[in-house]
Design an enzyme around this catalytic site. Sequence first.
Site: not given
Length: 570
Positions: A100, A208, A338-339
């Site tokens: 990330d 991100d 993960h969101d």
Amino acid sequence: MTTDETWWKSAVVYQVYPRSFADSDGDGVGDLRGILEHLDHIANLGIDVVWLSPVYQSPQDDNGYDISDYQAVDPVFGSLDDLDELIREVHARGMKLIMDLVVNHTSDEHPWFTESRRDRDNAKADWYIWRDARPGTVPGEPDSEPNNWRSLFSGSAWQWDAGRGQYYLHLFSKKQPDLNWENPDVRSAIYQMMNWWLDRGIDGFRMDVINFISKDPALPDGEMTRSGYGDGMPHFSYGPRVHDFLAEMKQRVFETRRGSYLTVGEMPGVTPEQAREFTDRERGQLNMVFHFEHVGLDQEGDKWTLRKFTVSDLRDTLGRWQKELGEGGWNSLYWNNHDQPRVVSRFGNDTTYWYQSATALATLLHLHRGTPYVYQGEELGMTNVPFQEIGDFRDIESLNYYATAINDLGADSSAVLGALRRKSRDNARTPMQWTDQPGAGFSDATPWIPVNPNHTWLNAASQTADPSSVYGFYRALIDLRHTQPVVVDGDFTLLAPVPEHLYAFRRVLGDQWLEVYANLSDDPMKIDVSGHADAELQLCNYPASERDPVQLAPWEARVYAGASVRTFRG
Ligand code: TEU
């Protein structure tokens, strides 16, 4: 290092959220050695690339998306040596590793910010986005913020800093100040850090909120929303210099190197037309982007206001993306990360048709054109979590929303809890379910977030050796991509008109073809597949004995193609 320039087109990516994957040292938090112990679970699925969510040094305000040192591993996850070992072990299994890249913001505990906030004259004074209070107001008092933007984590996007006597911008938590990409020194420091990681042997980055890095320099007020704050998205989600910055990054990082890397930009609010520019084979700056249109179909405006999801919306949305990025661009394909809440609970039926809907949704996603992403646990059909009370939640976005909805907007707590249960990011963050044991095989200690009670029957131990499991079905789908070029390169056409709950499409490459039919409902559905011989059935989530030639059972998915029969659960 790979030199085949478009290797990522036939790849399947698996996302690991380290905090929730496997805890090797008994502190209740997942770590790098835990991932090392379970690498074969990923490799045996047929995965090509592992995407590691942040393991950098961090105060963990947003579970590592608030970084205080880009070149160190947070002790909670292990050491740089552990990470080097992970890179080696991933490569030893013929897979690649991407990390990330969180560079829209840092942690407020990053030394860059500590220096920047000291006064207005230091060397890093301009590394973040500082502004004076709105003229005519009392600095630090409510409504004195430089503009009305809402933070994505609730409240104002500005934080008053008494020491420096100015506000700083934070699109996420107040511990995540936004970097000032207009400053060339900031950009150089980031490119240097990226090169340092690529030198260490990683194979690319998931970037991100990378479309947020260029803000309209005027920072104008946004349109007012129900939250009491303005919507700044139009002024920061596709800013005037976003293409310049990404082109410069490509030139100063990726083009200085001989390898071919995977770059995927997370881009909330991106349109298909914009995504095409970003991923254009000749002029684009990234291999692919994550868009948010299909995961916005069950909401109205903000994510907490629920709206009825329909299959026709899903078809229209994904169909449009397939068409727009068909020639020249490239799609990434995902249901989960993960969101996002778990797809089998969100768009499927996680009770009566748990297996069938998990596998039907997987079939659709994996046979579109693009690079599919599997989020840890999705390959087992992991579901949303029966959270009881606010104390069960851990995520800063959920906790902030609960507090502001109740305290500032006077919302009813049971309604707010209801929305959290459906949409909270914590649905994706409960521990990976390895076994039926009390800690789900994730940890011997009390995990940082409770395990989902359904780990007693839904776990890896009961699935990985069983071809008729959800895991077995994912393996078969991934294998199809790796053995049939039409899955990677075939063009895509929606079959229409079709009944509301049928999702059907055709892929063609030369004389190879593939047709996918999925019934996304709890009711049987008549279909006409009389043109297809049984011998063309490649994959189905119902056994042969239950298959009806003229109708699809609830959540049945069939894949027809010109090769031999492969049946699951049959
Ligand atoms: O997410 C960006 C983002 O806009 C959403 O996916 C976010 O989760 C939103 O609040 C959903 O309502 C990225 C990361 O994936 C997320 O985990 C981080 O919290 C965020 O950026 C900040 O780094």
